[in-house]
Design a protein around this motif. Structure first.
Motif, PDB file in Angstrom:
ATOM      1  N   ASP A 121       0.830  -1.103   0.237  1.00 35.61           N
ATOM      2  CA  ASP A 121       0.003  -0.075  -0.111  1.00 35.61           C
ATOM      3  C   ASP A 121       0.745   1.097  -0.038  1.00 35.61           C
ATOM      4  OD1 ASP A 121      -2.495  -1.500  -0.139  1.00 35.61           O
ATOM      5  OD2 ASP A 121      -2.423  -1.620   2.067  1.00 35.61           O
ATOM      6  N   THR A 122       0.528   2.394  -0.293  1.00 31.64           N
ATOM      7  CA  THR A 122       0.901   3.700  -0.340  1.00 31.64           C
ATOM      8  C   THR A 122       0.428   4.326   0.956  1.00 31.64           C
ATOM      9  OG1 THR A 122       1.241   3.673  -2.857  1.00 31.64           O
ATOM     10  CG2 THR A 122       1.509   5.690  -1.628  1.00 31.64           C
ATOM     11  N   LEU A 123       1.237   4.992   1.459  1.00 32.38           N
ATOM     12  CA  LEU A 123       0.963   5.528   2.706  1.00 32.38           C
ATOM     13  C   LEU A 123       1.618   7.185   2.835  1.00 32.38           C
ATOM     14  CD1 LEU A 123       0.990   4.292   6.253  1.00 32.38           C
ATOM     15  CD2 LEU A 123       2.291   6.178   5.951  1.00 32.38           C
ATOM     16  N   LEU A 124       0.599   8.278   2.984  1.00 33.28           N
ATOM     17  CA  LEU A 124       0.982   9.568   3.485  1.00 33.28           C
ATOM     18  C   LEU A 124       0.605   9.907   4.718  1.00 33.28           C
ATOM     19  CD1 LEU A 124      -0.038  11.070   0.082  1.00 33.28           C
ATOM     20  CD2 LEU A 124       2.456  10.259   0.458  1.00 33.28           C
ATOM     21  N   SER A 125       1.532  10.646   5.318  1.00 30.60           N
ATOM     22  CA  SER A 125       1.135  11.160   6.628  1.00 30.60           C
ATOM     23  C   SER A 125      -0.062  12.515   6.398  1.00 30.60           C
ATOM     24  CB  SER A 125       2.133  11.971   7.308  1.00 30.60           C
ATOM     25  OG  SER A 125       2.520  13.323   6.565  1.00 30.60           O
ATOM     26  N   PRO A 126      -0.905  12.954   7.415  1.00 21.98           N
ATOM     27  CA  PRO A 126      -1.830  13.764   7.205  1.00 21.98           C
ATOM     28  C   PRO A 126      -1.225  15.080   6.669  1.00 21.98           C
ATOM     29  CG  PRO A 126      -2.564  12.574   8.929  1.00 21.98           C
ATOM     30  CD  PRO A 126      -1.223  12.058   8.672  1.00 21.98           C
ATOM     31  N   THR A 127       0.018  15.200   7.151  1.00 17.45           N
ATOM     32  CA  THR A 127       0.825  16.554   6.747  1.00 17.45           C
ATOM     33  C   THR A 127       0.969  16.487   5.178  1.00 17.45           C
ATOM     34  OG1 THR A 127       1.706  17.019   9.032  1.00 17.45           O
ATOM     35  CG2 THR A 127       2.868  18.009   7.200  1.00 17.45           C
ATOM     36  N   ALA A 128       1.563  15.327   4.849  1.00 11.19           N
ATOM     37  CA  ALA A 128       1.870  15.287   3.571  1.00 11.19           C
ATOM     38  C   ALA A 128       0.582  15.459   2.568  1.00 11.19           C
ATOM     39  CB  ALA A 128       2.513  13.793   3.359  1.00 11.19           C
ATOM     40  N   LEU A 180     -13.701  -2.706  10.853  1.00 14.13           N
ATOM     41  CA  LEU A 180     -13.459  -3.597   9.766  1.00 14.13           C
ATOM     42  C   LEU A 180     -12.302  -4.070   9.897  1.00 14.13           C
ATOM     43  CD1 LEU A 180     -15.084  -1.549   6.912  1.00 14.13           C
ATOM     44  CD2 LEU A 180     -15.932  -3.682   7.886  1.00 14.13           C
ATOM     45  N   SER A 181     -11.744  -5.265   9.205  1.00 16.05           N
ATOM     46  CA  SER A 181     -10.566  -5.694   9.239  1.00 16.05           C
ATOM     47  C   SER A 181      -9.599  -4.763   8.077  1.00 16.05           C
ATOM     48  CB  SER A 181     -10.498  -7.214   8.775  1.00 16.05           C
ATOM     49  OG  SER A 181     -10.658  -7.504   7.233  1.00 16.05           O
ATOM     50  N   PRO A 182      -8.250  -4.913   8.429  1.00 14.62           N
ATOM     51  CA  PRO A 182      -7.429  -4.121   7.448  1.00 14.62           C
ATOM     52  C   PRO A 182      -7.563  -4.534   6.127  1.00 14.62           C
ATOM     53  CG  PRO A 182      -6.229  -4.369   9.741  1.00 14.62           C
ATOM     54  CD  PRO A 182      -7.765  -5.496   9.513  1.00 14.62           C
ATOM     55  N   PHE A 183      -7.781  -6.116   5.998  1.00 13.88           N
ATOM     56  CA  PHE A 183      -7.807  -6.772   4.641  1.00 13.88           C
ATOM     57  C   PHE A 183      -8.967  -6.225   4.039  1.00 13.88           C
ATOM     58  CE2 PHE A 183      -9.379 -10.167   2.091  1.00 13.88           C
ATOM     59  CZ  PHE A 183      -8.294 -10.495   1.094  1.00 13.88           C
ATOM     60  N   THR A 184     -10.156  -6.150   4.634  1.00 16.82           N
ATOM     61  CA  THR A 184     -11.449  -5.734   4.215  1.00 16.82           C
ATOM     62  C   THR A 184     -11.331  -4.172   3.505  1.00 16.82           C
ATOM     63  OG1 THR A 184     -12.609  -7.166   5.421  1.00 16.82           O
ATOM     64  CG2 THR A 184     -14.002  -5.230   4.458  1.00 16.82           C
ATOM     65  N   VAL A 185     -10.609  -3.511   4.248  1.00 17.47           N
ATOM     66  CA  VAL A 185     -10.379  -2.049   3.888  1.00 17.47           C
ATOM     67  C   VAL A 185      -9.677  -1.965   2.716  1.00 17.47           C
ATOM     68  CG1 VAL A 185      -9.211   0.278   4.547  1.00 17.47           C
ATOM     69  CG2 VAL A 185     -10.641  -1.005   6.439  1.00 17.47           C
ATOM     70  N   ARG A 186      -8.448  -2.743   2.772  1.00 19.95           N
ATOM     71  CA  ARG A 186      -7.266  -2.735   1.587  1.00 19.95           C
ATOM     72  C   ARG A 186      -8.331  -2.933   0.529  1.00 19.95           C
ATOM     73  NH1 ARG A 186      -1.950  -6.371   0.951  1.00 19.95           N
ATOM     74  NH2 ARG A 186      -1.145  -5.685  -0.903  1.00 19.95           N
ATOM     75  N   ALA A 187      -9.143  -4.098   0.444  1.00 17.86           N
ATOM     76  CA  ALA A 187      -9.679  -4.639  -0.692  1.00 17.86           C
ATOM     77  C   ALA A 187     -10.797  -3.489  -1.158  1.00 17.86           C
ATOM     78  CB  ALA A 187     -10.566  -5.619  -0.425  1.00 17.86           C
ATOM     79  N   HIS A 188     -11.443  -2.598  -0.549  1.00 18.42           N
ATOM     80  CA  HIS A 188     -12.253  -1.744  -0.767  1.00 18.42           C
ATOM     81  C   HIS A 188     -11.421  -0.463  -1.599  1.00 18.42           C
ATOM     82  CE1 HIS A 188     -15.958  -3.039   0.622  1.00 18.42           C
ATOM     83  NE2 HIS A 188     -15.661  -2.957   1.977  1.00 18.42           N
ATOM     84  N   VAL A 189     -10.299  -0.249  -0.872  1.00 22.62           N
ATOM     85  CA  VAL A 189      -9.484   0.829  -1.311  1.00 22.62           C
ATOM     86  C   VAL A 189      -8.964   0.503  -2.819  1.00 22.62           C
ATOM     87  CG1 VAL A 189      -7.324   2.305  -1.166  1.00 22.62           C
ATOM     88  CG2 VAL A 189      -9.001   1.975   0.673  1.00 22.62           C
ATOM     89  N   GLN A 190      -8.419  -0.780  -2.807  1.00 19.73           N
ATOM     90  CA  GLN A 190      -7.525  -1.280  -4.144  1.00 19.73           C
ATOM     91  C   GLN A 190      -8.991  -1.252  -5.429  1.00 19.73           C
ATOM     92  OE1 GLN A 190      -5.688  -4.802  -3.121  1.00 19.73           O
ATOM     93  NE2 GLN A 190      -3.796  -3.683  -2.793  1.00 19.73           N
ATOM     94  N   ARG A 191     -10.141  -1.759  -5.003  1.00 23.55           N
ATOM     95  CA  ARG A 191     -11.217  -1.776  -6.022  1.00 23.55           C
ATOM     96  C   ARG A 191     -11.629  -0.279  -6.462  1.00 23.55           C
ATOM     97  NH1 ARG A 191     -13.458  -6.249  -2.846  1.00 23.55           N
ATOM     98  NH2 ARG A 191     -14.626  -4.818  -1.786  1.00 23.55           N
ATOM     99  N   LYS A 195     -11.256   1.203 -10.348  1.00 23.50           N
ATOM    100  CA  LYS A 195     -12.459   1.903 -10.974  1.00 23.50           C
ATOM    101  C   LYS A 195     -12.191   3.137 -11.075  1.00 23.50           C
ATOM    102  CE  LYS A 195     -16.049  -1.108  -8.586  1.00 23.50           C
ATOM    103  NZ  LYS A 195     -17.015  -0.926  -7.501  1.00 23.50           N
ATOM    104  N   LEU A 196     -11.496   3.785 -10.432  1.00 18.61           N
ATOM    105  CA  LEU A 196     -11.303   5.438 -10.656  1.00 18.61           C
ATOM    106  C   LEU A 196      -9.826   5.581 -11.499  1.00 18.61           C
ATOM    107  CD1 LEU A 196     -12.019   6.937  -7.330  1.00 18.61           C
ATOM    108  CD2 LEU A 196     -13.562   6.924  -9.405  1.00 18.61           C
ATOM    109  N   ARG A 197      -9.313   4.284 -11.851  1.00 19.25           N
ATOM    110  CA  ARG A 197      -7.964   4.228 -12.487  1.00 19.25           C
ATOM    111  C   ARG A 197      -6.913   5.194 -11.978  1.00 19.25           C
ATOM    112  NH1 ARG A 197     -10.051   4.653 -19.059  1.00 19.25           N
ATOM    113  NH2 ARG A 197     -11.487   2.916 -18.788  1.00 19.25           N
ATOM    114  N   ALA A 198      -7.026   5.200 -10.753  1.00 14.46           N
ATOM    115  CA  ALA A 198      -5.762   5.835  -9.889  1.00 14.46           C
ATOM    116  C   ALA A 198      -4.599   4.689  -9.874  1.00 14.46           C
ATOM    117  CB  ALA A 198      -6.358   5.960  -8.419  1.00 14.46           C
ATOM    118  N   ARG A 199      -3.557   5.305 -10.078  1.00 15.70           N
ATOM    119  CA  ARG A 199      -2.212   4.399 -10.354  1.00 15.70           C
ATOM    120  C   ARG A 199      -1.614   4.521  -8.688  1.00 15.70           C
ATOM    121  NH1 ARG A 199      -0.663   9.482 -11.952  1.00 15.70           N
ATOM    122  NH2 ARG A 199       0.876  10.667 -10.617  1.00 15.70           N
ATOM    123  N   ASP A 200      -2.040   5.226  -7.710  1.00 14.10           N
ATOM    124  CA  ASP A 200      -1.528   4.843  -6.454  1.00 14.10           C
ATOM    125  C   ASP A 200      -2.535   5.740  -5.577  1.00 14.10           C
ATOM    126  OD1 ASP A 200      -0.683   7.893  -6.572  1.00 14.10           O
ATOM    127  OD2 ASP A 200       1.128   7.396  -7.267  1.00 14.10           O
TER     128      ASP A 200
END
Length: 225
Positions: A121-128, A180-191, A195-200
């Motif tokens: 996964d990609t991660l950005l702090s709130p400041t970033a 929710l489980s982190p796996f479930t969240v990751r699955a939703h975010v990746q889907r 769908k939005l064709r976001a590279r990251d």
């Protein structure tokens, strides 16, 4: 994973913190970007924690070299720096970094950040994240607005996840908030990204603002990851 920072004392502190986790092992250290690239090619770690300002070769240049090497495709770079400026964040993302956090991060949050990066996964702090959005809003011509109708492809849960990602929350934090489980969240975010064709994840944040799914400004909040 390997640690890259020109301050030996900070590397020692980071090693102590990270080695205390059962699922994280520090296998090497480097004091500048040139050493970091050579060491990464030698040991091929899952994650490189990279400082920005270092002698001989800075962290951004080292990140470019690491991310451009096809033999290091499995290695992810997490930028850990004091300097969370718009330009540094933009440079790090263009270089191929998978995450960007400040040195004020708490120990347990740093461990979670490493795990997040290692999981792909990609991660950005709130400041970033705030800096990324501010940069986008300041240069609207460079990033054309997107039609809100494209969000129709998202389920209500996916919309909710994208809006939370846009606040700078990690998958672990979203999972905790939504029960929710982190796996479930990751699955939703990746889907949603597909769908939005976001590279990251960074582009997903920008799309959330372009379509009006997220607010146009951050209100308060902390700089935790």
């Amino acid at each position: 994973m390997i640690l890259v920072d020109d301050q030996a004392l900070l590397r020692d502190a980071l090693r102590t913190v990270l080695d205390s986790a059962d699922d994280i092992a520090v296998v090497g250290e480097a004091s500048d970007g040139r050493e970091a690239v050579a060491l990464t090619r030698e040991v091929r770690p899952d994650v490189v924690i990279m400082d920005i300002r270092m002698p001989n070769m800075d962290g951004i240049t080292a990140t470019v070299d690491i991310c451009a090497d096809p033999e290091l495709r499995a290695t992810r770079v997490l930028i850990l720096t004091t300097y969370e400026t718009d330009e540094h964040i933009a440079q790090a993302l263009r270089a191929g970094a998978s995450g960007f956090v400040g040195k004020g991060i708490e120990a347990h949050d740093l461990m979670d950040a490493v795990r997040t990066i290692a999981d792909g996964d990609t991660l950005l702090s709130p400041t970033a994240t705030r800096s990324l959005v501010a940069r986008f809003l300041a240069t609207p011509v460079a990033t054309p607005a997107r039609d809100p109708e494209q969000l129709a492809a998202l389920t209500p849960r996916e919309r909710e996840m994208v809006a939370l990602v846009a606040t700078g929350l990690s998958n672990l934090e979203i999972a905790d908030r939504m029960y929710l489980s982190p796996f479930t969240v990751r699955a939703h975010v990746q889907r949603a990204m597909t769908k939005l064709r976001a590279r990251d994840r960074a582009q997903l944040v920008v799309i959330a603002y372009q379509t009006g799914l997220a607010g146009t400004a951050f209100n308060g909040g902390t700089d935790q990851v």
